[in-house]
Motif scaffolding. Sequence first.
Motif, PDB file in Angstrom:
ATOM      1  N   TRP A   1       0.914  -1.214  -0.104  1.00  0.00           N
ATOM      2  CA  TRP A   1       0.068   0.135  -0.123  1.00  0.00           C
ATOM      3  C   TRP A   1       0.902   1.230  -0.097  1.00  0.00           C
ATOM      4  O   TRP A   1       0.804   2.071  -0.629  1.00  0.00           O
ATOM      5  CB  TRP A   1      -0.789  -0.091   1.387  1.00  0.00           C
ATOM      6  N   CYS A   2       1.951   1.177   0.685  1.00  0.00           N
ATOM      7  CA  CYS A   2       2.712   2.457   0.979  1.00  0.00           C
ATOM      8  C   CYS A   2       3.483   2.549  -0.441  1.00  0.00           C
ATOM      9  O   CYS A   2       3.661   3.842  -1.034  1.00  0.00           O
ATOM     10  CB  CYS A   2       3.881   2.068   2.261  1.00  0.00           C
ATOM     11  N   GLU A   3       3.891   1.748  -0.945  1.00  0.00           N
ATOM     12  CA  GLU A   3       4.515   1.652  -2.353  1.00  0.00           C
ATOM     13  C   GLU A   3       3.773   2.190  -3.286  1.00  0.00           C
ATOM     14  O   GLU A   3       4.196   3.098  -4.073  1.00  0.00           O
ATOM     15  CB  GLU A   3       5.218   0.304  -2.885  1.00  0.00           C
ATOM     16  N   ARG A   4       2.517   1.624  -3.249  1.00  0.00           N
ATOM     17  CA  ARG A   4       1.416   2.006  -4.493  1.00  0.00           C
ATOM     18  C   ARG A   4       1.058   3.459  -4.265  1.00  0.00           C
ATOM     19  O   ARG A   4       0.744   4.280  -5.167  1.00  0.00           O
ATOM     20  CB  ARG A   4       0.207   1.307  -4.525  1.00  0.00           C
ATOM     21  N   ARG A   5       1.174   3.883  -3.079  1.00  0.00           N
ATOM     22  CA  ARG A   5       0.666   5.591  -3.039  1.00  0.00           C
ATOM     23  C   ARG A   5       1.729   6.694  -3.117  1.00  0.00           C
ATOM     24  O   ARG A   5       1.415   7.461  -3.582  1.00  0.00           O
ATOM     25  CB  ARG A   5       0.180   5.789  -1.518  1.00  0.00           C
ATOM     26  N   GLY A   6       2.921   5.997  -3.098  1.00  0.00           N
ATOM     27  CA  GLY A   6       4.011   7.064  -3.314  1.00  0.00           C
ATOM     28  C   GLY A   6       4.066   8.203  -2.462  1.00  0.00           C
ATOM     29  O   GLY A   6       3.993   7.901  -1.039  1.00  0.00           O
ATOM     30  N   GLU A   7       3.931   9.421  -2.989  1.00  0.00           N
ATOM     31  CA  GLU A   7       4.290  10.782  -2.284  1.00  0.00           C
ATOM     32  C   GLU A   7       2.689  11.121  -1.807  1.00  0.00           C
ATOM     33  O   GLU A   7       2.524  12.140  -1.178  1.00  0.00           O
ATOM     34  CB  GLU A   7       4.795  11.667  -3.053  1.00  0.00           C
ATOM     35  N   ARG A   8       1.640  10.349  -2.416  1.00  0.00           N
ATOM     36  CA  ARG A   8       0.183  11.110  -2.002  1.00  0.00           C
ATOM     37  C   ARG A   8      -0.124  10.447  -0.735  1.00  0.00           C
ATOM     38  O   ARG A   8       0.565   9.663   0.086  1.00  0.00           O
ATOM     39  CB  ARG A   8      -0.742  10.354  -3.205  1.00  0.00           C
ATOM     40  N   ALA A   9      -1.309  10.927  -0.194  1.00  0.00           N
ATOM     41  CA  ALA A   9      -1.640  10.665   1.055  1.00  0.00           C
ATOM     42  C   ALA A   9      -2.297   9.331   1.081  1.00  0.00           C
ATOM     43  O   ALA A   9      -1.987   8.310   2.225  1.00  0.00           O
ATOM     44  CB  ALA A   9      -2.839  11.349   1.561  1.00  0.00           C
ATOM     45  N   MET A  10      -2.822   8.702  -0.001  1.00  0.00           N
ATOM     46  CA  MET A  10      -3.284   7.394  -0.055  1.00  0.00           C
ATOM     47  C   MET A  10      -3.336   6.956  -1.777  1.00  0.00           C
ATOM     48  O   MET A  10      -3.329   7.813  -2.233  1.00  0.00           O
ATOM     49  CB  MET A  10      -4.745   7.176   0.579  1.00  0.00           C
ATOM     50  N   PRO A  11      -3.326   5.673  -1.966  1.00  0.00           N
ATOM     51  CA  PRO A  11      -3.496   5.118  -3.318  1.00  0.00           C
ATOM     52  C   PRO A  11      -4.973   5.188  -3.704  1.00  0.00           C
ATOM     53  O   PRO A  11      -5.930   5.089  -2.783  1.00  0.00           O
ATOM     54  CB  PRO A  11      -2.984   3.634  -3.259  1.00  0.00           C
ATOM     55  N   GLN A  12      -5.293   5.107  -4.913  1.00  0.00           N
ATOM     56  CA  GLN A  12      -6.481   5.055  -5.355  1.00  0.00           C
ATOM     57  C   GLN A  12      -6.926   3.516  -5.643  1.00  0.00           C
ATOM     58  O   GLN A  12      -5.946   2.697  -5.688  1.00  0.00           O
ATOM     59  CB  GLN A  12      -6.933   5.823  -6.782  1.00  0.00           C
ATOM     60  N   ARG A  13      -8.218   2.984  -5.782  1.00  0.00           N
ATOM     61  CA  ARG A  13      -8.194   1.847  -5.962  1.00  0.00           C
ATOM     62  C   ARG A  13      -7.561   1.242  -7.314  1.00  0.00           C
ATOM     63  O   ARG A  13      -6.966   0.065  -7.331  1.00  0.00           O
ATOM     64  CB  ARG A  13      -9.755   1.359  -6.122  1.00  0.00           C
ATOM     65  N   VAL A  14      -7.565   1.950  -8.258  1.00  0.00           N
ATOM     66  CA  VAL A  14      -6.988   1.643  -9.658  1.00  0.00           C
ATOM     67  C   VAL A  14      -5.436   1.381  -9.514  1.00  0.00           C
ATOM     68  O   VAL A  14      -5.065   0.843 -10.448  1.00  0.00           O
ATOM     69  CB  VAL A  14      -7.412   2.528 -10.639  1.00  0.00           C
ATOM     70  N   ASP A  15      -5.054   2.009  -8.410  1.00  0.00           N
ATOM     71  CA  ASP A  15      -3.628   1.972  -8.505  1.00  0.00           C
ATOM     72  C   ASP A  15      -2.887   0.548  -7.902  1.00  0.00           C
ATOM     73  O   ASP A  15      -1.917   0.054  -7.957  1.00  0.00           O
ATOM     74  CB  ASP A  15      -2.971   2.989  -7.327  1.00  0.00           C
ATOM     75  N   LEU A  16      -3.965  -0.322  -7.516  1.00  0.00           N
ATOM     76  CA  LEU A  16      -3.872  -1.699  -6.621  1.00  0.00           C
ATOM     77  C   LEU A  16      -4.085  -2.861  -8.043  1.00  0.00           C
ATOM     78  O   LEU A  16      -5.213  -2.608  -8.398  1.00  0.00           O
ATOM     79  CB  LEU A  16      -4.331  -1.703  -5.498  1.00  0.00           C
ATOM     80  N   ASP A  17      -3.194  -3.731  -7.596  1.00  0.00           N
ATOM     81  CA  ASP A  17      -3.433  -4.866  -8.760  1.00  0.00           C
ATOM     82  C   ASP A  17      -3.723  -5.924  -7.745  1.00  0.00           C
ATOM     83  O   ASP A  17      -2.813  -6.587  -7.074  1.00  0.00           O
ATOM     84  CB  ASP A  17      -2.512  -5.101  -9.708  1.00  0.00           C
ATOM     85  N   PRO A  18      -4.805  -6.642  -7.745  1.00  0.00           N
ATOM     86  CA  PRO A  18      -5.157  -7.867  -6.853  1.00  0.00           C
ATOM     87  C   PRO A  18      -4.051  -8.958  -6.984  1.00  0.00           C
ATOM     88  O   PRO A  18      -3.782  -9.629  -6.007  1.00  0.00           O
ATOM     89  CB  PRO A  18      -6.472  -8.195  -7.180  1.00  0.00           C
ATOM     90  N   LEU A  19      -3.578  -9.150  -8.212  1.00  0.00           N
ATOM     91  CA  LEU A  19      -2.816 -10.139  -8.526  1.00  0.00           C
ATOM     92  C   LEU A  19      -1.400  -9.776  -7.641  1.00  0.00           C
ATOM     93  O   LEU A  19      -0.519 -10.747  -7.321  1.00  0.00           O
ATOM     94  CB  LEU A  19      -2.179 -10.242  -9.905  1.00  0.00           C
ATOM     95  N   ASP A  20      -0.887  -8.640  -7.182  1.00  0.00           N
ATOM     96  CA  ASP A  20       0.252  -8.226  -6.484  1.00  0.00           C
ATOM     97  C   ASP A  20      -0.014  -8.732  -4.947  1.00  0.00           C
ATOM     98  O   ASP A  20       0.845  -8.759  -4.076  1.00  0.00           O
ATOM     99  CB  ASP A  20       0.324  -6.959  -6.277  1.00  0.00           C
ATOM    100  N   PHE A  21      -1.317  -9.038  -4.523  1.00  0.00           N
ATOM    101  CA  PHE A  21      -1.408  -9.358  -3.067  1.00  0.00           C
ATOM    102  C   PHE A  21      -2.439 -10.695  -3.171  1.00  0.00           C
ATOM    103  O   PHE A  21      -3.259 -10.659  -2.215  1.00  0.00           O
ATOM    104  CB  PHE A  21      -2.028  -8.370  -2.178  1.00  0.00           C
ATOM    105  N   ARG A  22      -2.263 -11.510  -3.987  1.00  0.00           N
ATOM    106  CA  ARG A  22      -3.126 -12.689  -4.155  1.00  0.00           C
ATOM    107  C   ARG A  22      -3.112 -13.585  -2.784  1.00  0.00           C
ATOM    108  O   ARG A  22      -4.035 -14.230  -2.702  1.00  0.00           O
ATOM    109  CB  ARG A  22      -2.818 -13.412  -5.473  1.00  0.00           C
TER     110      ARG A  22
END
Length: 163
Positions: free
Chosen positions: A22-43
């Motif tokens: 989650w931290c990696e996907r949010r980058g410098e933002r407060a939080m990632p959006q749903r579209v930033d996450l790939d479910p295969l990455d946390f299968r």
Amino acid sequence: MSVTAEALGLVNPDLCRLLAYWCERRGERAMPQRVDLDPLDFRYMLGSIVLVDVESNPGGDGHRFRFRLVGVHVVEHAGRDLTGRYLEDYPGQEFAEQLKASYAALVQGAVPRRVQRREFYDGRFYDMEGLLLPLGAGGIVTMIMVAIAFGPWEIDRYLPENR
């Protein structure tokens, strides 16, 4: 803003791994959006994920929470599938109030939260560690991703007659 598993008190390694993602996907933002996450990455967690839509509740108290997706392991442990239903449809009022308070706090703070339950609510035993992750944009939480690590289910030890 740095969010670490240690700072949250996370114990389960899969929850720690998901927080790092989650931290990696949010980058410098407060939080990632749903579209930033790939479910295969946390299968490794998919069956234990719950996605909760955060809806404004005009004229009501704060927000309404709708279960967009409830993972198969969550359904098995809870004995019910609330996909597509609202939190107020949850059959156990005491536990629903606990969930509502946790979700509202997450929306207010817009930072990950750890929850742990090892107690009876509404006649059911809950033994779990959970990670609540905000998803959204511009500091506005539009969805909550809940990941649950279930405990060993030592039910007999916690039955009211054995306490």
